[in-house]
Design a protein around this motif. Structure first.
Motif, mmCIF file in Angstrom:
data_model
loop_
_atom_site.group_PDB
_atom_site.id
_atom_site.type_symbol
_atom_site.label_atom_id
_atom_site.label_comp_id
_atom_site.label_asym_id
_atom_site.label_seq_id
_atom_site.Cartn_x
_atom_site.Cartn_y
_atom_site.Cartn_z
ATOM 1 N N ARG A 153 0.876 -1.336 -0.022
ATOM 2 C CA ARG A 153 0.197 0.109 -0.052
ATOM 3 C C ARG A 153 0.856 1.270 0.211
ATOM 4 O O ARG A 153 0.796 2.372 -0.601
ATOM 5 N N ALA A 157 0.787 4.208 -2.631
ATOM 6 C CA ALA A 157 0.367 5.492 -2.304
ATOM 7 C C ALA A 157 1.325 6.416 -2.634
ATOM 8 O O ALA A 157 1.187 7.661 -3.076
ATOM 9 N N ILE A 306 -4.762 3.723 -0.068
ATOM 10 C CA ILE A 306 -3.840 4.186 -1.023
ATOM 11 C C ILE A 306 -3.942 5.334 -1.447
ATOM 12 O O ILE A 306 -3.148 6.061 -2.126
#
Length: 379
Positions: A153, A157, A306
């Motif tokens: 994640r 992100a 995210i």
């Protein structure tokens, strides 16, 4: 007649001898002393046994921190391939909490006494860390899985925060037989849209579902065996109750198509709370700006989505102390943890509170440029 009962003549005194009466030699131990000594020994042995007895408590303390910008070449904590990276001058340290004791290895009383005295340690009931019925191996596996998820994640992100596209695929794994999607959506369907809106990722789907109420009919666009289909599905209420959100009633597998490999190398650390610091490290390495500017900045926080929403974590007071011990003068804390932060900040450390990855990145840049006073703190 000689009378044996009569006193005989006094012996002549020896002028060289003492006239003091002879003393009886004292016994080495009187009976009372023996009893008292035995009692002391028994008490000491009993105390030693008591102090060595296992207890149903866990000791938590500051753990080590790790510089996400650290290392060289393939030994870096974060390795990015097939993409230009930039050498940092500062540090972005993820923080941890160490724990002593578990259901299979109990902490003795003596160690608890030390923890009660030490202001940097805390004592917690065993069940607060290891729920009943959950083994140590199961807890470790969950923590490791959370760490893997947080790394993935964080990678997605960070790249999306930098404007780098990371496509994702949502594939139906199974449907809940108690919900209305059962028999309409099938395992293997790739979900592509909701009510005609193309989906970018799971968070996008979730946000669209937040606008629905149970019983609403939605059109789910899928690819089934490569063929596009639009399926009418009535949304359902949660089978467990507790909220009024609408659900499709499917389990989804989420696959991200990373444009280049990003790998995190870190051992013996579990849980999701390093997500924010991983993402900040990736962003720093991929940008020519020297964000940290030579500063030692530590922090903690999960990435709940995210999109970069930062979630609160446990053990923040221990993490701040551990960061202090390794030279950090700045600490990035989730805003949701501010209640624990106030009054517990170590001397010489300044805390910045953040709610999103964007805010955390801006805070790092401000600190690196000497504008840390502008960054919101906890109050």
């Amino acid at each position: 007649m000689h009378d044996d009962n009569r006193p005989g003549p006094e012996p002549l005194a020896d002028p060289g001898a003492s006239t003091a009466p002879a003393l009886e030699p004292a016994p080495l131990l009187t009976r009372r002393a023996v009893v008292q000594s035995a009692a002391v020994v028994v008490a000491a042995v009993g105390l030693a046994i008591m102090l060595a007895l296992p207890t149903s408590f866990v000791v938590r303390m500051p753990g080590p921190s790790f510089d996400t910008l650290g290392g060289e070449g393939d030994d870096r904590v974060i390795v990015i391939e097939d993409r230009k990276t930039y050498e940092p001058s500062g540090q972005l340290r993820l923080t941890t909490v160490s724990a002593l004791g578990n259901p299979e290895s109990r902490v003795p009383v003596l160690r608890l006494v030390r923890a009660w005295i030490d202001p940097d340690e805390g004592v917690y009931p065993l069940e607060a860390v290891y729920p009943r019925g959950v083994t140590v191996d199961q807890t470790t596996q969950v923590n490791q899985a959370d760490m893997v998820t947080s790394q993935e994640r964080a990678s997605v992100a960070a790249l999306r925060q930098l404007g780098i596209d990371v496509p994702s695929t949502l594939t139906v794994v199974e449907t809940d037989p108690t919900m209305k999607a059962s028999g309409i959506l099938e395992a293997g369907d790739v979900v592509t849209s909701l009510d005609g809106i193309g989906l970018t990722d799971f968070d996008h789907l979730s946000s669209l579902m937040d606008t629905k109420t149970p019983g609403d009919e939605v059109t789910v666009g899928v690819l089934r065996d490569g063929e596009p289909l639009d399926l009418a599905v009535e949304t359902s209420a949660s089978p467990h109750g507790g909220d009024d959100r609408a659900y499709l009633g499917v389990s989804l597998e989420i696959d991200f198509d990373m444009p280049f490999p990003v790998t995190v190398h870190i051992d013996d650390v579990g849980g999701p709370s390093a997500g924010m610091m991983f993402a900040l490290g990736i962003m720093d390495l991929l940008t020519p700006e020297d964000e940290a500017g030579g500063q030692v900045i530590a922090g903690t926080g999960t990435l709940e989505t995210i999109a970069g929403d930062v979630g609160e974590i446990g053990g923040i007071t221990y993490k701040m102390r551990g960061a202090r011990d390794e030279g950090a003068t700045w600490f990035l804390a989730p805003r949701g943890n501010c209640g624990e932060v106030v009054g517990n900040v170590p001397d010489g450390m300044t805390v910045a509170s953040v709610e999103t990855l964007e805010e955390a990145y801006d805070a790092v840049v401000a600190i690196g440029e000497g504008r840390g006073a502008e960054v919101p703190g906890c109050s």
